[in-house]
Design an enzyme around this catalytic site. Structure first.
Site, PDB file in Angstrom:
ATOM      1  CG  ASP A  88      -2.024   1.007   1.221  1.00  0.00           C
ATOM      2  OD1 ASP A  88      -3.027   0.865   0.501  1.00  0.00           O
ATOM      3  OD2 ASP A  88      -1.825   1.995   1.961  1.00  0.00           O
ATOM      4  CE1 TYR A 137      -7.879   5.762  -0.253  1.00  0.00           C
ATOM      5  CE2 TYR A 137      -9.413   4.866  -1.848  1.00  0.00           C
ATOM      6  CZ  TYR A 137      -8.127   5.005  -1.389  1.00  0.00           C
ATOM      7  OH  TYR A 137      -7.084   4.386  -2.036  1.00  0.00           O
ATOM      8  CE1 TYR A 215      -4.659   7.581   0.521  1.00  0.00           C
ATOM      9  CE2 TYR A 215      -4.298   7.591   2.889  1.00  0.00           C
ATOM     10  CZ  TYR A 215      -4.497   6.893   1.705  1.00  0.00           C
ATOM     11  OH  TYR A 215      -4.524   5.525   1.711  1.00  0.00           O
ATOM     12  CG  HIS A 280      -5.770  -3.279   0.389  1.00  0.00           C
ATOM     13  ND1 HIS A 280      -5.105  -2.830  -0.736  1.00  0.00           N
ATOM     14  CD2 HIS A 280      -5.356  -2.465   1.406  1.00  0.00           C
ATOM     15  CE1 HIS A 280      -4.335  -1.800  -0.425  1.00  0.00           C
ATOM     16  NE2 HIS A 280      -4.475  -1.561   0.857  1.00  0.00           N
TER      17      HIS A 280
END
Length: 302
Positions: A88, A137, A215, A280
């Site tokens: 990730d 998201y 993010y 995931h």
């Protein structure tokens, strides 16, 4: 930076994703340390027991890769390079590490997130919003404090277990994780209550702001990475993804992975593995298979 480590031998640096901890590598640490490696897994900046600067500006790709370079110098002072496994966000940082400092990485196994070439036409958040809408998201994470307040309303236990059960692409206001506060939580077979509660306890202490700041720097990173547009990753690499992973089903991702784009950007990519029936959290869902993939790939470089 907080570290978990075990074993002696060549160093394998394990880099976790969002919203995780070093603990996501617990199966790999035990297995690879028994196979003759020194397994090292940090809590990345902003996570767990590692430092968490307050400023959003302290979480750019350069800050995060800088942490990794300092860590490599600490754990491998003589050789100055290590094996790396990422998942990730950890995978994304591992690609950046190989791009900025290829001298620090012997070989790479990345999970879930491939290296994706930089588009200069569209900024990343705008691209996701245009395809998925305002509930995507990554878009929902952009306003500091907003999603943190929504998480606080439903409580850390439901947030963390919601993520670990099924990482959501959409986070609609008022119905996060697509379930109400009264719905029971059923953990997947690969995660025990005790293991899930470890994440809950740590995130109750450290919060989500540090991880979310990764993010919040996606647009800034897009600007900072302009000089590297068109760069290739030349580190020997192996990539593994589950066929039920949300990343695998992102727009254009399958074509990029399988029709030459990925190999063009990573010329030393030696193998792509798509694991059937896996989502995931691939290293926790199928630990034995992932352990063997890592060992069989790295041993050729010892």
């Amino acid at each position: 930076m907080h570290l978990a480590e075990k074993g002696e031998g060549p160093v394998i640096l394990f880099l976790h994703g969002y919203p995780e901890l070093w603990y996501s590598w617990r199966h790999q640490i035990l297995a690879l340390s028994s196979m003759g490696y020194r397994a090292v897994a940090p809590d990345l900046r902003g996570y767990g027991d590692s430092d968490a600067p307050d400023s959003v500006d302290s979480y750019t790709c350069f800050h995060l890769v800088g942490d990794l370079v300092e860590l490599i110098n600490l754990v491998a002072p003589d050789e100055g390079k290590v094996f790396v496994v990422g998942h990730d966000w950890g995978a994304l940082l591992a690609w950046y590490l190989c791009m900025f400092r290829p001298d620090k990485v012997k070989a790479l196994v990345n999970l879930s997130v491939p290296f994706v070439r930089f588009s200069r036409e569209v900024k990343p958040i705008g691209a996701w919003k245009s395809h998925y809408g305002n509930d995507h998201y990554m878009y929902r994470f952009q306003a500091p404090g907003e999603i943190e307040a929504e998480f606080a309303e439903i409580g850390m236990e439901r947030v963390m277990k919601g993520y670990l059960i099924d990482f959501p692409v959409l986070l609609p206001k008022g119905k996060l994780f697509e379930r109400s506060a009264d719905d029971p939580i059923t953990l997947p077979c690969w995660l025990s209550e005790e293991e899930a509660n470890y994440y809950v306890t740590k995130f109750q202490k450290s919060g989500f702001t540090g991880p979310l700041n990764y993010y919040r720097n996606l647009e800034r990173n897009w600007e900072l990475l302009a000089p590297w547009t068109g760069c290739e990753i030349k580190t020997p690499a192996k990539f593994i993804i589950g066929d039920k992973d949300l990343v695998y089903h992102m727009p254009g991702m399958k074509d990029y992975i399988h029709k030459g784009g990925f190999k063009e950007d990573v010329p030393s990519l030696q193998e792509v593995v798509v694991m059937e029936g896996v989502a995931h959290y691939i290293n926790m869902e199928k630990p034995d298979e992932i352990n063997h993939h890592i060992y069989n790939f790295f041993r050729q470089f010892d």
